[in-house]
Design an enzyme around this catalytic site. Structure first.
Site, PDB file in Angstrom:
ATOM      1  N   LYS A 292       3.860   1.700  -1.157  1.00  0.00           N
ATOM      2  CA  LYS A 292       4.476   1.896  -2.474  1.00  0.00           C
ATOM      3  C   LYS A 292       3.527   2.647  -3.400  1.00  0.00           C
ATOM      4  O   LYS A 292       3.885   3.653  -4.016  1.00  0.00           O
ATOM      5  CB  LYS A 292       4.830   0.535  -3.075  1.00  0.00           C
TER       6      LYS A 292
ATOM      7  N   GLU B 222      17.658 -10.266 -23.706  1.00  0.00           N
ATOM      8  CA  GLU B 222      16.972 -10.694 -22.477  1.00  0.00           C
ATOM      9  C   GLU B 222      15.478 -10.335 -22.425  1.00  0.00           C
ATOM     10  O   GLU B 222      14.908 -10.216 -21.327  1.00  0.00           O
ATOM     11  CB  GLU B 222      17.697 -10.163 -21.224  1.00  0.00           C
TER      12      GLU B 222
ATOM     13  N   CYS C  37      26.190  -1.129 -17.357  1.00  0.00           N
ATOM     14  CA  CYS C  37      25.326  -2.249 -16.942  1.00  0.00           C
ATOM     15  C   CYS C  37      24.297  -2.480 -18.050  1.00  0.00           C
ATOM     16  O   CYS C  37      24.394  -1.891 -19.133  1.00  0.00           O
ATOM     17  CB  CYS C  37      24.671  -1.915 -15.599  1.00  0.00           C
TER      18      CYS C  37
ATOM     19  N   GLU D 163       0.820  -1.213   0.000  1.00  0.00           N
ATOM     20  CA  GLU D 163       0.000   0.000   0.000  1.00  0.00           C
ATOM     21  C   GLU D 163       0.858   1.269   0.000  1.00  0.00           C
ATOM     22  O   GLU D 163       0.527   2.255  -0.657  1.00  0.00           O
ATOM     23  CB  GLU D 163      -0.907   0.025   1.245  1.00  0.00           C
TER      24      GLU D 163
ATOM     25  N   HIS E 296      30.228 -10.112 -15.338  1.00  0.00           N
ATOM     26  CA  HIS E 296      29.867  -8.704 -15.151  1.00  0.00           C
ATOM     27  C   HIS E 296      29.570  -8.455 -13.682  1.00  0.00           C
ATOM     28  O   HIS E 296      28.894  -9.247 -13.033  1.00  0.00           O
ATOM     29  CB  HIS E 296      28.640  -8.355 -16.003  1.00  0.00           C
TER      30      HIS E 296
ATOM     31  N   ILE F 267      26.014  -5.184 -21.931  1.00  0.00           N
ATOM     32  CA  ILE F 267      26.027  -6.047 -20.746  1.00  0.00           C
ATOM     33  C   ILE F 267      24.922  -7.098 -20.805  1.00  0.00           C
ATOM     34  O   ILE F 267      24.901  -8.038 -20.008  1.00  0.00           O
ATOM     35  CB  ILE F 267      25.935  -5.186 -19.461  1.00  0.00           C
TER      36      ILE F 267
ATOM     37  N   HIS G  51      22.039   4.501 -15.569  1.00  0.00           N
ATOM     38  CA  HIS G  51      20.947   4.949 -14.701  1.00  0.00           C
ATOM     39  C   HIS G  51      20.392   6.279 -15.149  1.00  0.00           C
ATOM     40  O   HIS G  51      19.352   6.722 -14.684  1.00  0.00           O
ATOM     41  CB  HIS G  51      21.425   5.073 -13.256  1.00  0.00           C
TER      42      HIS G  51
ATOM     43  N   GLU H  64      31.121  -1.656 -13.560  1.00  0.00           N
ATOM     44  CA  GLU H  64      30.624  -0.283 -13.529  1.00  0.00           C
ATOM     45  C   GLU H  64      31.811   0.630 -13.276  1.00  0.00           C
ATOM     46  O   GLU H  64      32.703   0.318 -12.508  1.00  0.00           O
ATOM     47  CB  GLU H  64      29.607  -0.122 -12.398  1.00  0.00           C
TER      48      GLU H  64
HETATM   49  N1  GLN Z   1      22.861  -9.167 -17.969  1.00  0.00           N
HETATM   50  C1  GLN Z   1      22.139  -8.352 -17.037  1.00  0.00           C
HETATM   51  C2  GLN Z   1      21.557  -7.157 -17.757  1.00  0.00           C
HETATM   52  O1  GLN Z   1      22.159  -6.713 -18.687  1.00  0.00           O
HETATM   53  C3  GLN Z   1      23.028  -7.865 -15.935  1.00  0.00           C
HETATM   54  C4  GLN Z   1      22.287  -7.033 -14.939  1.00  0.00           C
HETATM   55  C5  GLN Z   1      23.047  -6.747 -13.712  1.00  0.00           C
HETATM   56  O2  GLN Z   1      24.195  -7.065 -13.609  1.00  0.00           O
HETATM   57  N2  GLN Z   1      22.405  -6.136 -12.757  1.00  0.00           N
HETATM   58  O3  GLN Z   1      20.519  -6.640 -17.377  1.00  0.00           O
HETATM   59 ZN    ZN Z   2      25.359  -4.488 -13.793  1.00  0.00          ZN
END
Ligand code: GLN
Ligand code: ZN
Length: 767
Positions: free
Chosen positions: A19, A497, A739, A17, A654, A444, A707, A678
């Site tokens: 959130k 993905e 990332c 709630e 990674h 990534i 980000h 990163e």
């Molecule tokens: N392979 C994932 C992606 O690219 C790696 C994400 C992560 O490390 N948080 O989203």
């Molecule tokens: Zn990452």
């Protein structure tokens, strides 16, 4: 009579709630009254759920973060938000989330804001949990000024509800220890300025009729040097004349060498985590002066399993006889770290459900323990019998124990953790096979998770989209993603993905031994929650997981395609894990199961396999003295998963952070052919660790921050890579973002990657 209390409760709400209320408020869809009404309703509901305890936490509720609340209580606001004349609540969220210059007009949902607005406070993990707090900002000139309004208001609410209120504060030493002084000044210098504010606060609470105050000092479970130990003595000697009784709370581990210090602080009571190390507790009892209350955290506040009440009672009964009134019982830590209510789970397998306890159920366990100790076991005979039966069923369940897994593990000797040849031998073989240019470019793994992708997944889950149609939709997304990467000119491609909801849950869903809750949300930061999968049994891969998707992606291009997997350590650290075997063993099971996937990908002709270990670092124990043990088994697990491949197959890993200084030797021991990290926000300092270590393998230091919606320029990327090349041989370097790109939009991703590729091409031209 043993007394019962609780250290804190989840505030997000069983149906999240808080959130939804926060997000509506931030978007400007509802006003402050609505938000505050939801908050008050949640507090009232949670206090009601804790009725019957001898002391109930107050002030543990927060609209965003309890450490930020403490900063406001102490009047320690960052300079940049002081003197703000608007709404107080807005100012609070300005520190929590930042505010971009134009956000007032649009509503704003980006954590990292800057550039003409207000930068958000830095966030970091709360000890070794997955909860993030806003780091207190300190400097040589920091002054404190009490603002008790939040706490007093919540106290009045609780008292009006007839609750036996025990206000909860973050203690002065932990507060300073969690803070950061950017001017390099000594945080402990601030203690003398801080303590009068605490004293004043405790006085105000006493004036409201408060008897006990819980002061959280979890820093006591970490290694403390002499100055910090001294700070504890200074602090609590100065606060001892206050009219309230202080219950000093430590949690997240045993006290170990801080036992003597903790036992002898001049406070009325001590709470300790009594889960892992009973010998430590036993020694503490010997040290504790006879007038002090000892609160034992006996119910696991960090995990979701039912407690073994019979076994606990056998331990506690003599202690209760010995300590009498001085014995208090509680969960080990705040219940912030577990989901609220198991009864919300309507689809969970009933057998597995019978083994679990969420926040409310943990309070029930506490009540049963209390009655058994105070009235005798007979008073709760049926509860105890139920508990014992559930535990017996879990212990004996064939779903937990799989002889095949045990046997496979026995055969998984350390020899399997070894690549055939050393990196120096593998590297040229891989170079020959892959034929990549200098400064190779890649990403990534994830590409934008668009609204269409999420809608398709939702419909599929709800049964409105057939398996075949879902697969078709995902294949179309993969094809689109591959086309875009080719158009941009990347060297090593990924499938994007699209088919994955989450990097841990996706794999968990395909492995035996994992269960999934539907409402098991735990706050991560602000309004963000995570729903960790529940690892309950021996882990087995029953069929290939990613192979068809990656093969399909590879079929669409002549460039090398990277297979994308999540590593065992991250699977472990982002799950609720078994408490009936060591974490190291669960990790090795995961590694062995996923090793099969690595080998299947290789057999399918996938030339590069990336194993993400985003959560590798956060599994580090709180005490440095325990680090090596963790690193040893964590690295061994990664190697067990990764290293069965031929020399020509390139393994990438990674990691989503930038602090490697203190673990660089272990990172090197992973022996991944390429590691992407990163980097863009840390100004290249982290590469110093790799440079000093003479790290030999490939490295991709992220060239831009994913980000942020900002599109990096070609010149910025060239500059970053040139700076990297001053520390690391250019022949080792890869060019990639920080990332995955799943939270970004295509309109940001395409130009960003185009600039990245152009930068790599520029770097390839000899100057
Ligand atoms: N392979 C994932 C992606 O690219 C790696 C994400 C992560 O490390 N948080 O989203
Ligand atoms: Zn990452």
């Amino acid at each position: 009579m043993a007394r019962l209390h609780n250290l804190g409760f989840a505030r997000i709400g069983a149906q999240r709630e808080l959130k939804w209320a926060l997000e509506r408020y931030w978007k400007g869809e509802s006003g402050r009254e609505a938000l505050l009404a939801t908050a008050a309703e949640l507090r009232a509901r949670h206090w009601a759920a804790q009725q019957g305890l001898d002391a109930v936490p107050v002030g543990d509720f927060s609209l965003y973060d309890q450490v930020l609340d403490m900063s406001f209580t102490l009047g320690n606001l960052p300079e940049r938000v002081r003197g703000y004349h608007g709404d107080e609540l807005d100012n609070y969220f300005r520190v929590a989330r930042g505010r971009s210059a134009d956000s007032a007009a649009h509503g704003h949902d980006e954590h990292h804001a800057c550039c003409g607005g207000v930068a958000a406070g830095e966030m970091t993990k709360w000890f070794n949990t997955n909860y993030h707090y806003i780091v207190p900002e300190l400097n040589a000139h920091t002054a404190f000024k009490l603002d008790a309004s939040r706490l007093l208001a919540q106290l009045a609410e609780a008292q009006a509800q007839g609750v036996n209120a025990k206000p909860v504060l973050i203690g002065p030493v932990t507060y300073l220890a969690l803070g950061k002084a950017h001017d390099g000044s000594d945080r402990l210098e601030l203690l003398d300025r801080l303590l009068p504010v605490y004293a004043e606060l405790l006085e105000q609470l006493a004036a409201q009729g408060v008897q006990w105050v819980q002061i959280d000092e979890p820093i006591l479970v970490t290694e403390l040097d002499a100055d910090w130990q001294h700070a504890f003595n200074t602090a609590y000697h100065q606060l001892k004349s206050c009219r309230v009784k202080i219950l000093l709370a430590s949690y997240f581990g045993p006290l170990l060498d801080n036992k003597y210090l903790a036992a002898n602080l001049p406070v009325a009571g001590l709470h300790v985590d009594a889960l892992a190390d009973r010998a430590d507790v036993q020694q503490l009892i010997g040290l504790l002066p006879p007038h002090k209350v000892l609160s034992l955290g006996v119910i696991d506040g960090r995990n979701v399993w039912k407690s073994d009440l019979g076994e606990l009672l056998a331990w506690l009964e003599p202690l209760a006889a010995q300590l009498g009134e001085r014995l208090w019982l509680a969960p080990s830590c705040s219940l912030l770290h577990v989901p609220v209510d198991l009864e919300s789970e309507t689809t969970l397998d009933p057998e597995i459900k019978s083994w679990l306890a969420f926040g409310l159920q943990k309070l029930d366990e506490l009540r049963v323990l209390g009655r058994a100790l105070n009235e005798g076991r007979a008073a709760v005979a049926s509860e105890l019998a139920h508990n014992a039966a559930a535990l017996a069923s879990r212990r004996a369940s064939p779903r937990v124990h799989d002889a095949q897994v045990a046997q496979a593990l026995q055969q998984a000797t350390p020899a399997l953790e070894q690549r055939h040849s050393a990196y120096a031998v593998r590297a040229p073989l891989q170079a020959k096979k892959l034929g990549l240019p200098a400064w190779p470019t890649t990403t990534i793994g994830s590409f934008p998770q668009t609204a269409e992708i999420r809608r398709a997944r939702k419909e599929h889950k709800a049964g409105h989209l057939s398996d075949a149609d879902y697969e078709k939709a995902m294949r179309a997304e993969i094809a689109h993603c591959v086309r875009e990467q080719e158009a941009v000119g990347l060297d090593v491609l990924v499938h994007g993905e699209a088919e994955r909801n989450d990097m841990v849950e996706y794999f968990g869903e395909q492995l035996a031994g994992y269960a999934f809750s539907s409402h098991g949300w735990v706050q991560s930061y602000g309004s963000r929650c995570v729903k960790p999968p529940i690892l309950y049994g021996d882990v087995k891969r029953t069929r290939p997981i990613t192979v068809d998707w990656i093969k399909y992606a590879q079929s669409l291009t002549r460039r090398p395609m990277k297979g994308m997997l999540t590593g065992p350590v991250t699977m472990l650290n982002w799950s609720f894990v078994r408490d009936d075997q060591p974490r190291s063993l669960s990790c090795r099971q995961l590694a062995l199961a996923l090793r099969g996937e690595v080998l299947d990908l290789e057999a399918a002709g996938v030339p590069i396999i990336q194993i993400d270990e985003a959560a590798f670092r956060e599994g580090l124990p709180l005490r440095r003295a325990h680090w090596q043990e963790y690193l040893d088994w964590a690295i061994a697990s990664f190697r067990l998963m990764a290293n069965g491949v031929r020399d020509e197959t390139q393994i990438h890993s990674h990691m989503c952070y930038s602090e490697f200084n203190d673990i660089i030797a272990s990172i090197a021991a992973m022996d991944a052919d390429v590691i992407t990290i990163e980097n863009s926000r840390s100004g290249l300092e982290l590469l110093a660790a790799f440079e000093d270590f003479a790290y030999p393998n490939g490295i991709g230091p992220g060239v831009y921050d994913i980000h942020s919606p900002n599109v990096p320029t070609q010149a910025q990327i060239v500059e970053r890579m040139r700076a990297a090349a001053r520390r690391i041989a250019a022949s080792q370097l890869w060019v990639n973002p920080d990332c995955g790109l799943k939270t970004r939009q295509w309109k940001e991703v395409v130009p960003s990657l185009a600039h990245m590729v152009a930068a790599a091409r520029q770097l390839r031209v000899p100057t």
